[in-house]
Design an enzyme around this catalytic site. Structure first.
Site, PDB file in Angstrom:
ATOM      1  N   PHE A 149    -100.830  44.137  86.835  1.00  0.00           N
ATOM      2  CA  PHE A 149    -100.064  43.096  86.130  1.00  0.00           C
ATOM      3  C   PHE A 149     -99.798  41.955  87.091  1.00  0.00           C
ATOM      4  O   PHE A 149     -99.136  42.122  88.105  1.00  0.00           O
ATOM      5  CB  PHE A 149     -98.730  43.607  85.560  1.00  0.00           C
ATOM      6  CG  PHE A 149     -98.056  42.543  84.748  1.00  0.00           C
ATOM      7  CD1 PHE A 149     -98.391  42.348  83.418  1.00  0.00           C
ATOM      8  CD2 PHE A 149     -97.151  41.664  85.328  1.00  0.00           C
ATOM      9  CE1 PHE A 149     -97.808  41.320  82.667  1.00  0.00           C
ATOM     10  CE2 PHE A 149     -96.573  40.631  84.586  1.00  0.00           C
ATOM     11  CZ  PHE A 149     -96.906  40.469  83.257  1.00  0.00           C
ATOM     12  N   ASP A 234     -99.733  41.039  95.843  1.00  0.00           N
ATOM     13  CA  ASP A 234     -98.780  40.491  94.876  1.00  0.00           C
ATOM     14  C   ASP A 234     -97.468  41.276  95.026  1.00  0.00           C
ATOM     15  O   ASP A 234     -97.352  42.404  94.540  1.00  0.00           O
ATOM     16  CB  ASP A 234     -99.344  40.620  93.454  1.00  0.00           C
ATOM     17  CG  ASP A 234     -98.386  40.052  92.402  1.00  0.00           C
ATOM     18  OD1 ASP A 234     -97.209  39.791  92.730  1.00  0.00           O
ATOM     19  OD2 ASP A 234     -98.832  39.890  91.241  1.00  0.00           O
ATOM     20  N   LYS A 263     -89.770  36.195  91.391  1.00  0.00           N
ATOM     21  CA  LYS A 263     -88.633  36.999  90.917  1.00  0.00           C
ATOM     22  C   LYS A 263     -87.389  36.895  91.810  1.00  0.00           C
ATOM     23  O   LYS A 263     -86.677  35.906  91.728  1.00  0.00           O
ATOM     24  CB  LYS A 263     -89.093  38.440  90.685  1.00  0.00           C
ATOM     25  CG  LYS A 263     -90.082  38.484  89.507  1.00  0.00           C
ATOM     26  CD  LYS A 263     -90.289  39.847  88.886  1.00  0.00           C
ATOM     27  CE  LYS A 263     -91.022  39.705  87.557  1.00  0.00           C
ATOM     28  NZ  LYS A 263     -92.335  40.311  87.499  1.00  0.00           N
TER      29      LYS A 263
HETATM   30  C1  LIG Z   1     -93.553  39.667  86.913  1.00  0.00           C
HETATM   31  C2  LIG Z   1     -94.793  39.699  87.693  1.00  0.00           C
HETATM   32  C3  LIG Z   1     -95.687  38.611  87.711  1.00  0.00           C
HETATM   33  C4  LIG Z   1     -95.498  37.386  86.832  1.00  0.00           C
HETATM   34  O1  LIG Z   1     -94.307  36.718  87.073  1.00  0.00           O
HETATM   35  P1  LIG Z   1     -93.751  35.660  85.962  1.00  0.00           P
HETATM   36  O2  LIG Z   1     -92.611  35.006  86.662  1.00  0.00           O
HETATM   37  O3  LIG Z   1     -93.336  36.475  84.786  1.00  0.00           O
HETATM   38  O4  LIG Z   1     -94.867  34.761  85.642  1.00  0.00           O
HETATM   39  C5  LIG Z   1     -96.795  38.687  88.521  1.00  0.00           C
HETATM   40  N1  LIG Z   1     -97.023  39.774  89.274  1.00  0.00           N
HETATM   41  C6  LIG Z   1     -96.208  40.849  89.280  1.00  0.00           C
HETATM   42  C7  LIG Z   1     -96.524  42.015  90.158  1.00  0.00           C
HETATM   43  C8  LIG Z   1     -95.083  40.854  88.477  1.00  0.00           C
HETATM   44  O5  LIG Z   1     -94.296  41.933  88.434  1.00  0.00           O
END
Ligand SMILES: *Cc1c(COP(=O)(O)O)cnc(C)c1O
Length: 409
Positions: A149, A234, A263
């Site tokens: 994700f 990520d 985040k």
């Molecule tokens: C939440 C998340 C994203 C995307 O972040 P948004 O601010 O919702 O666009 C990308 N990578 C990971 C691992 C995430 O948990």
């Protein structure tokens, strides 16, 4: 029910109806309408208190409405909020220096949402592949993984393995190859002269709090280094303390070429994300190559600076490691007919339910009744990720309720 309770119940129903009537139907929330938050607690419009065990997918690691973050936001809101990058501002330079000093990278590129930061990292890897490695951008390939994700843009969902994230949204960009997560041999076999990068979540969050086998990230580090490809981690959800370290990749003693953050970088107040790398990689970007109107704005930068300070000065990373170990140990001791396994790291747990347990949603609904908010992920995983300001006493409170709900037939 007294008069005021019926009035607020009606108000909750009305607010839900408004979203249903005028909002797009791209979410399926639990039936709870929140209006206030403080630390690990949130209150709904009926005045009922809940422990937030989702923490906005780890954006609220510092806790709801952290007073220091609110003060930083307020102070900066009165001074200057947006200049665009056509001009310099007095907050971005300090943020870049502070995040580089904290993380050990030499350059920071700010964006807003997580998905934008992932897109930025993809562009960075491709331009590096073309200019440094000499792989034309039309041919280069990035290795990604099952159940990944990385956000919701069309490029990113194009390499999702979750059917609903993709279906109906093509045509998609090429240049990605999907491999099984946790299998270093598969990466070794797939690496070729066109492979410019490996994009990986050190722990898969949306995938269901999946911790890869020990040695996996270290193996990816060795393979990418040996083959001249970038390792891109990520850390949007796994980073900034959630997994008991500043970055989850530190559990294997490695350092990637590129780290993506978001985040908790702004503690839930204001979207701030970005990409960290060293000069040799980041310097492939030239003025005009990439940008964002709000990226690096002084309001977001001031909040992010304070969010990082709170993380460090309040010992939230150490607390995540210590209390996380306690949480996982207590969860593993629960005798429940429904639980198949418990996985996690730091204050981040996935309770994996047996296939016959009837899915995680009904448990999340039962937990809500008990005053705990969490959200299922992957149908049969309950994800627990309370704000890192949680105390041991708060955890005991939640564990008592979790035990009760998981032990019911
Ligand atoms: C939440 C998340 C994203 C995307 O972040 P948004 O601010 O919702 O666009 C990308 N990578 C990971 C691992 C995430 O948990």
């Amino acid at each position: 029910m007294d008069q005021s309770t019926t009035t607020s119940t009606r108000r909750a129903a009305e607010l839900i109806a408004l979203e249903e009537r005028y909002g797009a139907h791209n979410y399926h929330p639990l039936d709870v309408v929140l209006e206030r938050g403080e630390g690990v607690w949130v209150w709904d419009v009926e005045g009922k208190r809940y422990m937030d065990c989702l923490a906005a997918y780890s954006a609220v690691n510092q806790g709801h409405c952290h007073p220091r973050l609110v003060a930083a936001l307020e102070k900066q809101a009165h001074r200057l909020t947006l200049t665009s990058r056509a001009f310099y501002n007095d907050q971005l330079g300090p943020l870049c220096r502070e995040i580089c000093e904290l993380t050990g990278f030499t350059r920071f590129l700010p964006m807003n949402s997580g998905a934008e930061a992932v897109e930025t990292a993809i562009k960075l890897a491709r331009k590096w592949g073309q200019t440094v490695r000499g792989v034309p951008d039309t041919e280069s390939r990035i290795l990604v993984f099952d159940e990944n994700f990385h956000g919701r843009t069309t490029t990113i969902v194009g390499f999702s393995t979750h059917a609903q994230y993709r279906e109906g949204f093509g045509p998609f960009a090429g240049g990605f190859r999907i491999l099984p997560y946790g299998d270093a041999e598969a990466v070794a076999a797939a690496m070729d002269e066109k492979t410019i990068a490996v994009l990986v979540e050190p722990i898969q969050g949306e995938g269901g709090v999946v911790v890869p086998p020990e040695g996996y990230l270290a193996a990816l580090r060795d393979l990418t280094r040996a083959r001249g490809a970038l390792l891109v981690c990520d850390e949007i959800q796994s980073g900034l303390g959630r997994a008991g370290k500043l970055f989850a990749y530190e559990h294997e003693g490695i350092r990637p070429d590129v780290a993506i953050v978001g985040k908790a970088l702004s503690g839930g107040l204001y979207p701030v994300s970005g990409v960290l790398a060293d000069d040799a990689v980041m310097d492939v970007f030239r003025p005009g190559d990439h940008g964002s109107t709000y990226g690096g704005n002084p309001l977001g930068a001031a909040v992010a600076r304070e969010a990082l300070r709170v993380l460090v000065e309040e010992g939230l990373i150490e607390s995540s490691a210590r209390l996380g170990a306690y949480l996982l140990e207590r969860l593993r001791a629960i005798r429940s007919p429904h639980v198949e396994s418990i996985r996690g790291r730091g204050l981040w747990a996935g309770i994996v339910l047996r296939p016959e347990a009837g899915g995680a949603r009904r448990f999340c609904e039962a937990l809500r009744e008990e005053g705990i908010l969490c959200k299922e992920t992957q149908e049969r995983v309950i994800r627990l990720a309370p704000p890192l300001v949680v105390s041991r006493q708060d955890l005991d409170w939640a564990l008592e309720r979790l035990e009760r709900v998981l032990q019911r037939p």
